[in-house]
Motif scaffolding. Structure first.
Motif, PDB file in Angstrom:
ATOM      1  N   PRO A 279      49.016  51.894  40.219  1.00 29.74           N
ATOM      2  CA  PRO A 279      47.588  51.051  40.042  1.00 29.74           C
ATOM      3  C   PRO A 279      47.585  49.894  40.867  1.00 29.74           C
ATOM      4  CG  PRO A 279      49.007  50.848  38.136  1.00 29.74           C
ATOM      5  CD  PRO A 279      49.820  51.803  39.024  1.00 29.74           C
ATOM      6  N   VAL A 280      46.611  49.771  41.426  1.00 26.70           N
ATOM      7  CA  VAL A 280      46.203  48.312  42.329  1.00 26.70           C
ATOM      8  C   VAL A 280      45.231  47.661  41.545  1.00 26.70           C
ATOM      9  CG1 VAL A 280      45.526  47.425  44.463  1.00 26.70           C
ATOM     10  CG2 VAL A 280      46.973  49.503  44.352  1.00 26.70           C
ATOM     11  N   ILE A 281      45.427  46.344  40.936  1.00 29.75           N
ATOM     12  CA  ILE A 281      44.674  45.700  40.044  1.00 29.75           C
ATOM     13  C   ILE A 281      43.758  44.509  40.636  1.00 29.75           C
ATOM     14  CG2 ILE A 281      44.695  44.094  37.951  1.00 29.75           C
ATOM     15  CD1 ILE A 281      47.439  45.479  37.321  1.00 29.75           C
ATOM     16  N   TYR A 282      42.525  44.360  40.283  1.00 19.53           N
ATOM     17  CA  TYR A 282      41.649  43.441  40.424  1.00 19.53           C
ATOM     18  C   TYR A 282      41.172  42.971  39.090  1.00 19.53           C
ATOM     19  CZ  TYR A 282      41.373  45.465  45.116  1.00 19.53           C
ATOM     20  OH  TYR A 282      41.744  45.890  46.463  1.00 19.53           O
ATOM     21  N   ASP A 283      41.690  41.906  38.718  1.00 18.91           N
ATOM     22  CA  ASP A 283      41.425  41.256  37.195  1.00 18.91           C
ATOM     23  C   ASP A 283      40.435  40.156  37.224  1.00 18.91           C
ATOM     24  OD1 ASP A 283      41.111  40.635  34.615  1.00 18.91           O
ATOM     25  OD2 ASP A 283      43.469  40.888  34.264  1.00 18.91           O
ATOM     26  N   PHE A 284      39.355  40.591  36.676  1.00 18.51           N
ATOM     27  CA  PHE A 284      38.179  39.547  36.768  1.00 18.51           C
ATOM     28  C   PHE A 284      38.234  38.660  35.504  1.00 18.51           C
ATOM     29  CE2 PHE A 284      36.504  43.172  39.083  1.00 18.51           C
ATOM     30  CZ  PHE A 284      36.883  43.102  40.512  1.00 18.51           C
ATOM     31  N   THR A 285      39.122  38.924  34.390  1.00 18.28           N
ATOM     32  CA  THR A 285      39.306  38.129  33.365  1.00 18.28           C
ATOM     33  C   THR A 285      40.299  37.005  33.589  1.00 18.28           C
ATOM     34  OG1 THR A 285      40.803  39.426  32.333  1.00 18.28           O
ATOM     35  CG2 THR A 285      38.321  40.009  31.991  1.00 18.28           C
ATOM     36  N   ARG A 286      41.354  37.286  34.412  1.00 14.06           N
ATOM     37  CA  ARG A 286      42.543  36.465  34.609  1.00 14.06           C
ATOM     38  C   ARG A 286      42.146  35.293  35.303  1.00 14.06           C
ATOM     39  NH1 ARG A 286      48.018  37.290  33.774  1.00 14.06           N
ATOM     40  NH2 ARG A 286      47.172  39.137  32.356  1.00 14.06           N
ATOM     41  N   GLU A 287      41.870  34.364  34.715  1.00  8.20           N
ATOM     42  CA  GLU A 287      41.267  32.849  35.443  1.00  8.20           C
ATOM     43  C   GLU A 287      42.346  32.116  35.929  1.00  8.20           C
ATOM     44  OE1 GLU A 287      38.154  31.315  33.301  1.00  8.20           O
ATOM     45  OE2 GLU A 287      36.894  32.949  33.305  1.00  8.20           O
TER      46      GLU A 287
END
Length: 422
Positions: A279-287
């Motif tokens: 998996p390649v992650i783009y986390d829009f909750t991890r600020e």
């Protein structure tokens, strides 16, 4: 706890199409670009960069640039000092301001730092409670087994939920009296610990009746799932969580789905035949510590079958394990990936029972360790492995079968391990 996230997770409508998921992610990333990326010295100049063109990240690169990537102004060395001191003292309450600091186990070769702000902790607690809280009208008691505690996990606690941390550094047996006293309604632990607790339950050393049993941190095999479910008379849910966040969890139908309503997960396919991917992650909750174009070394097997729950979020057949531990054997024209599930199935189907096992590949030699197996098991296992190789059209490496289990230093149980490739 975030009430909005709690209600959305528990009662919200699941996305029914990929287009709906993409729209959710696009809106989330638009907010992330304008609000969060400018706060990161590293990503400030990438606010207008396309997702696919963002710098490629993995654990080593993230740790190398930790001080400039995080949005909290936290120095990497200071964060390591705080996290290491907490692990040595077993006091996990110190934070840097309001930011909690934690360390990964380091099974991939490098220990990784993670940060969580109060807002991130509330969001995590809302998602976990929204999905797994058994009954909102009744108080709950959560037993949480893990190598290290953290304010993130403590965020689950509230007036209706008693949270108790059980330190795995003390061993499982030391906790049995306290676990009996707590009588948890929710039991959360790595797969290996759940298996040990199930054995204690079967032996009469425990008499628990949890409403929820949740496996975390390790690969959960089908045989372990079945054994734990029988011991506690309760279905076993699974949360695929790393220091990089909650990547997947089981739906109400009992199937594992990627957490694509909260983050985008692309695929780096390593085996086209099975579709296995990292998996390649783009986390829009991890600020606090942005994770963008971040590649994990876990191997996931997708399942294209529509799920009865109706969610269009990618369904996962199973988590194979670490990419470095994927077995590759010689085929007619090239090397082929051997599914870990195929090895597990061979061992599970042996006529003579095996209590536990380890499979270790070193170059072109395979060693299988069997714990408490009958002497005749070796002949049966050799025949089964030859048959498996023929079925998969590959050459079986030279094979040794040994009694017991090898000495292990990994904090996580890894039943299948590759020390070196051919």
């Amino acid at each position: 706890m975030s009430l909005t996230a709690f209600l959305r997770t528990r009662y919200g409508r699941v996305p029914r199409s990929r287009a709906e998921i993409t729209a959710l992610q696009d809106r989330a990333f638009a907010r992330f670009r304008s609000r969060i990326m400018p706060q990161s010295p590293f990503y400030r100049s990438h606010v207008d960069t396309a997702l696919s063109a963002l710098p490629q990240m993995n654990k080593a690169r993230l740790m190398e640039s930790f001080s400039s990537i995080n949005t909290c102004g936290i120095d990497r060395d200071r964060a390591f000092d705080v996290a290491l001191q907490a692990e040595r003292s077993r006091d996990f309450s110190p934070m840097i301001g309001q930011v909690a600091v934690g360390l990964s186990t380091g099974t991939s070769g490098q220990r990784g730092l993670f940060l969580t702000t109060p807002k991130e902790r509330r969001l995590w607690a809302a998602i976990m409670s929204g999905r797994f809280w058994p009954n909102l009208c009744q108080p709950q008691r959560v037993a949480f087994f893990m190598r290290a505690d953290n304010a993130l996990y403590r965020s689950l606690g509230n007036p209706m939920l008693r949270f108790e941390f059980f330190d795995l550094m003390r061993g499982v047996e030391a906790h049995l009296p306290a676990l009996t006293s707590l009588a948890p309604t929710v039991l959360i632990a790595p797969a290996g610990v759940l298996t040990a607790l199930a054995c204690a339950q079967d032996a009469g050393a425990l008499a628990l009746a949890p409403r929820r049993v949740i496996s975390i941190a390790e690969v959960l095999s089908l045989e372990d799932r079945d054994a734990v479910a029988r011991a506690f008379d309760c279905k076993v849910d699974e949360v695929y969580q790393a220091t990089e966040g909650v990547l997947a969890f089981t739906c109400h139908a009992g199937h594992l789905h990627l957490n694509e309503t909260w983050l985008r997960i692309d695929r780096d396919v390593i085996d086209p035949k099975s579709g296995a991917f990292c998996p390649v992650i783009y986390d829009f909750t991890r600020e606090s510590l942005p994770l963008l174009n971040y590649r994990l070394d876990d191997v996931l097997i997708p399942d294209g079958t529509p799920c009865p729950c109706g969610s269009a979020c990618t369904r996962i057949a199973r988590i194979e394990g670490r990419e470095d531990d994927a077995l590759w054997w010689s085929g007619p024209s090239d090397a082929r990936m051997i599914p870990a599930e195929a090895i597990r199935t061979v061992i599970a189907r042996l006529q003579t029972p095996v209590e536990d096992y380890r499979v270790v590949q070193e170059a072109n030699h395979l060693t299988i360790w069997l714990q408490h197996a009958a002497p005749e098991c070796e002949v049966e296992l050799r025949g089964a492995m030859v048959a498996l190789a023929a079925q998969l059209d590959v050459a079986l490496p030279s094979l040794s079968i040994r009694a017991g289990l090898p000495q292990e230093t990994d904090p996580k149980r890894r039943r299948i391990k590759v020390l070196s490739r051919p």
